[in-house]
Scaffold this motif. Structure first.
Motif, PDB file in Angstrom:
ATOM      1  N   MET A  78       0.760  -1.401  -0.201  1.00  0.00           N
ATOM      2  CA  MET A  78       0.240  -0.050   0.339  1.00  0.00           C
ATOM      3  C   MET A  78       1.171   1.413  -0.192  1.00  0.00           C
ATOM      4  SD  MET A  78      -2.760   1.907   2.903  1.00  0.00           S
ATOM      5  CE  MET A  78      -3.513  -0.362   3.153  1.00  0.00           C
ATOM      6  N   THR A  79       0.513   2.007  -0.462  1.00  0.00           N
ATOM      7  CA  THR A  79       1.772   3.249  -1.102  1.00  0.00           C
ATOM      8  C   THR A  79       0.480   4.333  -0.011  1.00  0.00           C
ATOM      9  OG1 THR A  79       2.173   2.901  -3.361  1.00  0.00           O
ATOM     10  CG2 THR A  79       2.460   5.367  -2.204  1.00  0.00           C
ATOM     11  N   VAL A  80       1.190   4.971   0.782  1.00  0.00           N
ATOM     12  CA  VAL A  80       0.736   5.757   2.266  1.00  0.00           C
ATOM     13  C   VAL A  80       1.654   7.120   2.002  1.00  0.00           C
ATOM     14  CG1 VAL A  80       0.186   6.027   4.062  1.00  0.00           C
ATOM     15  CG2 VAL A  80       0.574   3.543   3.026  1.00  0.00           C
ATOM     16  N   ILE A  81       0.672   8.276   2.090  1.00  0.00           N
ATOM     17  CA  ILE A  81       1.164   9.674   1.811  1.00  0.00           C
ATOM     18  C   ILE A  81       1.390  10.406   3.347  1.00  0.00           C
ATOM     19  CG2 ILE A  81       0.648  11.920   1.511  1.00  0.00           C
ATOM     20  CD1 ILE A  81       0.640   9.791  -0.713  1.00  0.00           C
ATOM     21  N   ARG A  82       3.356  10.581   3.072  1.00  0.00           N
ATOM     22  CA  ARG A  82       3.354  11.052   4.207  1.00  0.00           C
ATOM     23  C   ARG A  82       3.708  12.283   4.679  1.00  0.00           C
ATOM     24  NH1 ARG A  82       2.133   6.326   7.213  1.00  0.00           N
ATOM     25  NH2 ARG A  82       3.320   4.666   6.541  1.00  0.00           N
ATOM     26  N   THR A  83       3.891  13.376   3.577  1.00  0.00           N
ATOM     27  CA  THR A  83       3.799  14.990   3.470  1.00  0.00           C
ATOM     28  C   THR A  83       3.123  15.505   2.723  1.00  0.00           C
ATOM     29  OG1 THR A  83       4.848  14.664   2.353  1.00  0.00           O
ATOM     30  CG2 THR A  83       6.417  14.210   3.841  1.00  0.00           C
ATOM     31  N   ALA A  84       3.389  16.641   3.287  1.00  0.00           N
ATOM     32  CA  ALA A  84       2.274  17.637   3.041  1.00  0.00           C
ATOM     33  C   ALA A  84       2.365  17.660   1.306  1.00  0.00           C
ATOM     34  CB  ALA A  84       1.910  18.737   3.445  1.00  0.00           C
TER      35      ALA A  84
END
Length: 204
Positions: free
Chosen positions: A1-7
């Motif tokens: 799963m690709t997860v967004i970590r930063t703005a």
């Protein structure tokens, strides 16, 4: 799963907000926000404990039950409920709240963010008296951000469209679900009957 970590990663997916979405945000209530509150019978209150546990709780009453004390303060009466006090206990350690006001049949909503306190001031509580009964307390919110939210979510969901309403008998009753979830021994019909009687006796 690709997860967004930063703005920065987030902004590679989403465009910048349009100018009016930024300009519509105000730091106090204007005439339109006042008018919206006067017509709204329902608000969702979002809060968060110091530990990070989040909660959203509904409040509802006759239109205008949430009052603007001035352009910078709104007051929400607390009527009898289940006494879990999730929102109120959160406020004791983290006063930040988000309010989402709705008007039946209107697809736009009003959002108010601010800092809340719980008051039992007699004069304030007297403002919310109903048939001789006072609220248990009143939550006052110092407004920090206020703006109207667009209609897309309500348009997609068709929330106010009677043709989209579920046939209630197609879903278990509240008593039936509560019996399963809480492991109660009572019959579902008895639980529903008890709840109906309690609603009548403790609505205010």
């Amino acid at each position: 799963m690709t997860v967004i970590r930063t703005a920065e990663e987030l902004r590679t997916i989403y465009k910048p907000p349009v100018e009016r979405a930024v300009l519509k945000q105000m730091s106090k209530l204007d005439k339109h926000a006042h008018a919206f509150l006067q017509r709204s019978p329902f608000v969702m209150i979002g809060s968060c404990a110091q530990s990070g546990r989040a909660d959203v709780s509904p409040k509802g009453d006759k239109p205008g039950f949430v009052r603007a004390l001035d352009d910078n303060t709104v007051a929400v009466p607390d009527r009898p409920g289940n006494n879990r006090l999730d929102t109120y206990e959160n406020l004791l350690t983290n006063p930040n709240v988000g309010l989402l006001f709705m008007i039946p049949g209107m697809n736009e909503t009003l959002r108010i963010n601010g800092r809340a306190e719980i008051s039992i001031d007699p004069e304030l509580m007297k403002l919310f008296e109903h048939d001789g009964r006072l609220p248990l307390s009143v939550m006052t919110v110092k407004v920090e951000e206020v703006y109207l939210h667009c209609a897309k979510a309500f348009m997609r969901s068709e929330l106010w469209n009677p043709d989209s309403f579920m046939e209630r008998s197609s879903f278990p009753s509240f008593g039936a679900m509560l019996k399963d979830q809480a492991g109660l021994q009572d019959a579902a019909a008895d639980i529903d009957r008890s709840l109906a009687e309690r609603y009548k006796a403790t609505l205010y």
